[in-house]
Design a protein around this motif. Sequence first.
Motif, PDB file in Angstrom:
ATOM      1  N   GLY A   1      -2.710  72.462  10.990  1.00 60.99           N
ATOM      2  CA  GLY A   1      -3.168  73.250   9.830  1.00 60.99           C
ATOM      3  C   GLY A   1      -2.268  72.958   8.650  1.00 60.99           C
TER       4      GLY A   1
ATOM      5  N   SER B   1      -7.675  72.672   8.450  1.00 60.81           N
ATOM      6  CA  SER B   1      -7.788  73.360   9.741  1.00 60.81           C
ATOM      7  C   SER B   1      -6.777  72.848  10.774  1.00 60.81           C
ATOM      8  CB  SER B   1      -9.186  73.135  10.326  1.00 60.81           C
ATOM      9  OG  SER B   1     -10.160  73.179   9.338  1.00 60.81           O
ATOM     10  N   ASN B   2      -6.605  73.658  11.817  1.00 62.26           N
ATOM     11  CA  ASN B   2      -5.854  73.221  12.996  1.00 62.26           C
ATOM     12  C   ASN B   2      -6.780  72.298  13.786  1.00 62.26           C
ATOM     13  OD1 ASN B   2      -4.681  72.963  15.541  1.00 62.26           O
ATOM     14  ND2 ASN B   2      -3.921  75.070  15.578  1.00 62.26           N
TER      15      ASN B   2
ATOM     16  N   THR C   1      -5.023  79.406  11.068  1.00 59.65           N
ATOM     17  CA  THR C   1      -5.060  79.176   9.616  1.00 59.65           C
ATOM     18  C   THR C   1      -5.960  80.245   8.981  1.00 59.65           C
ATOM     19  OG1 THR C   1      -6.898  77.635   9.889  1.00 59.65           O
ATOM     20  CG2 THR C   1      -4.703  76.672   9.791  1.00 59.65           C
TER      21      THR C   1
END
Length: 278
Positions: A55, A69-70, A136
């Motif tokens: 993230g 994003s992760n 996140t």
Amino acid sequence: MRTVFGFALALLMSAASGETPVERGAYLVNSVMVCHNCHTPRGPQGLDLSRALSGGQTFDEPAFKVTGSNITPDKDTGIGNWSDAELKRFLVSGNRPNGTKVAPIMPTEFYTVLTARDLDALVAYLRSVPPVRHETPAAEYKIALKPEAPTYAGKQASEQELTDKLARGRYLLTIAHCLECHTPEGASAVHDFAAASGKGGRTFKGPWGESVSANITADPAVGIGGWSDDEIKRAITQGIARDGLKLKPPMAYAAYATMTAQDLDAIVAFLRTLPPRN
Ligand code: HEC
Ligand code: HEC
């Protein structure tokens, strides 16, 4: 017949370079496609690779507020529950398995050119990185986003066509999303790819202050038409401008520096063909 030939050639090429899908995917993620630039958290020393791809940056724009994003295989906070097919579909369409559409800052419209082999390689590598638990912030979409049609994108490439130097340069320039930053945006955050592709002029704000993307078309006066190949390569890989001054982020110079000499040559050769805009 053509498909069979292309497939055989792809096999030969990977055999020749001895590259596994995970190795190819690592090269794409870490060098050419610079996923870390948006998906890895930053500390005072730059990218925090101990939490790689878990993230990253928040982009607060008039149209949306979203965070990289992760994309590690963590099942709760990453993409560990996505199937291979879902991940591939997402990369070329921006459609998540839950039916939502990603903000266009995630350059999926450029990724429409990805070859079948490179899509497999990206998935193989993303599955192989350590899962990191890191939530996140949720995305906010403020206005309906219009689909975009970036220059040179829209159609899947074949391995066979990438044996041609200029076609390979075009492919790499596209998946490296160079024209995403180097094309100005008009009303409602839509890029002016039709009239101003490569013309530069987008402003980026961050800890570095402000930077404005340059004109990278072949225009001899305001573009890079008059630069030598070595000057262009130095700008891309070391972040040094023609006059010797340091270029600012967010262009991921250090990641591009790890591209192969052959790929860098192909990108520079193709850059020389960008129609001049001034
Ligand atoms: C220019 C920045 C940028 C680059 C480069 C980038 N991404 Fe993204 N990506 C984002 C942002 C921001 C989001 C979240 C956007 C949103 O929430 O709408 C995202 C979302 C995603 C998602 C969706 C995850 C989820 O849980 O919804 C995946 C998967 C993804 N990116 C993979 C990648 C991969 C793989 C690469 C490199 C090949 C990459 N991204 C390169 C900015 C980027
Ligand atoms: C995330 C946005 C971003 C991406 C992606 C990006 N650039 Fe840049 N680039 C910039 C910005 C901003 C500058 C100007 C920095 C400055 O002036 O300090 C720049 C500068 C340059 C320069 C120097 C030009 C000059 O006149 O000084 C070249 C050449 C260049 N980019 C080529 C590329 C190529 C080729 C790619 C893809 C491989 C690429 N860029 C990807 C944002 C980006």
